[in-house]
Design an enzyme around this catalytic site. Structure first.
Site, PDB file in Angstrom:
ATOM      1  N   ASP A  59       0.814  -1.209   0.000  1.00 44.22           N
ATOM      2  CA  ASP A  59       0.000   0.000   0.000  1.00 44.22           C
ATOM      3  C   ASP A  59       0.852   1.264   0.000  1.00 44.22           C
ATOM      4  O   ASP A  59       0.476   2.272  -0.591  1.00 44.22           O
ATOM      5  CB  ASP A  59      -0.945  -0.003   1.202  1.00 44.22           C
ATOM      6  CG  ASP A  59      -2.060  -1.041   1.047  1.00 44.22           C
ATOM      7  OD1 ASP A  59      -2.270  -1.533  -0.083  1.00 44.22           O
ATOM      8  OD2 ASP A  59      -2.716  -1.343   2.055  1.00 44.22           O
ATOM      9  N   GLY A  60       2.024   1.231   0.628  1.00 43.21           N
ATOM     10  CA  GLY A  60       2.916   2.392   0.612  1.00 43.21           C
ATOM     11  C   GLY A  60       3.384   2.726  -0.789  1.00 43.21           C
ATOM     12  O   GLY A  60       3.433   3.888  -1.192  1.00 43.21           O
ATOM     13  N   ARG A 143       2.405  23.473  23.251  1.00 46.04           N
ATOM     14  CA  ARG A 143       1.679  24.527  22.541  1.00 46.04           C
ATOM     15  C   ARG A 143       0.560  23.911  21.717  1.00 46.04           C
ATOM     16  O   ARG A 143       0.610  22.747  21.346  1.00 46.04           O
ATOM     17  CB  ARG A 143       2.615  25.266  21.582  1.00 46.04           C
ATOM     18  CG  ARG A 143       3.800  25.885  22.226  1.00 46.04           C
ATOM     19  CD  ARG A 143       3.573  27.353  22.322  1.00 46.04           C
ATOM     20  NE  ARG A 143       4.772  27.981  22.861  1.00 46.04           N
ATOM     21  CZ  ARG A 143       4.754  29.118  23.442  1.00 46.04           C
ATOM     22  NH1 ARG A 143       3.629  29.774  23.547  1.00 46.04           N
ATOM     23  NH2 ARG A 143       5.855  29.642  23.908  1.00 46.04           N
TER      24      ARG A 143
END
Length: 171
Positions: A59-60, A143
């Protein structure tokens, strides 16, 4: 396009190239792929004039090939020589049958949605194209990031979060 780290993928790709050659179909591979294609090409021009992109791997490999298929505005066929094969569904033994059907115009092409993430104030400058998903995340641990979201140029919302994943039905 081939997963060059898998000998099974290279062998399957060589077999497909030979089969296509027997049908008088010209083939092209990336420069680093030693599969006996008629022509080799670097990525910037790989998609030029291509009628079909064949991905041989998992799939990659298919996700990498999907970008080239999009550039070529050509269909993509995934030959699964990987572990899972959620996207690359055709097994190497079935490739000649599927390709024969395709060459005869007797296949159905499934349209898929894709995403394009355009950066504004991000550390990258080029738009990112994706068949499956785009992930945006913060780089500073304590953050939040503020994200403006648009779909088709239409404002949807602004939100603050650690990150966001936007997925297509494929992803």
């Amino acid at each position: 396009m081939v997963h060059g780290g898998r000998e099974g993928a290279l062998a399957a790709a060589r077999s497909i190239v030979e089969w296509l050659r027997g049908k008088d179909v010209a083939t092209r591979s990336l420069l680093e792929e030693r599969i006996g294609a008629d022509e080799t090409c670097a990525p910037p021009g790989f998609a030029d004039g291509v009628d079909l992109v064949v991905s041989v791997g998992g799939d990659g490999t298919l996700l990498r090939a999907a970008r080239e298929a999009d550039r070529a505005q050509a269909p993509l066929l995934g030959i699964n020589v990987g572990r899972l094969g959620f996207l690359a569904e055709v097994e190497p033994a079935d490739a000649p049958t599927v390709l024969s059907e395709l060459l005869q115009g007797r296949t159905t092409i499934e349209e898929r949605l894709a995403l394009v993430a355009t950066p504004e104030g991000a550390p990258w400058v080029e738009p990112e194209w994706a068949l499956n998903e785009v992930i945006v995340e913060k780089t500073a641990r304590h953050r939040l990031i503020t994200l403006l979201t648009e779909i088709g140029g239409e404002f949807v919302t602004t939100f603050s979060a650690d990150g966001a994943i936007v997925a297509t039905p494929t992803g």
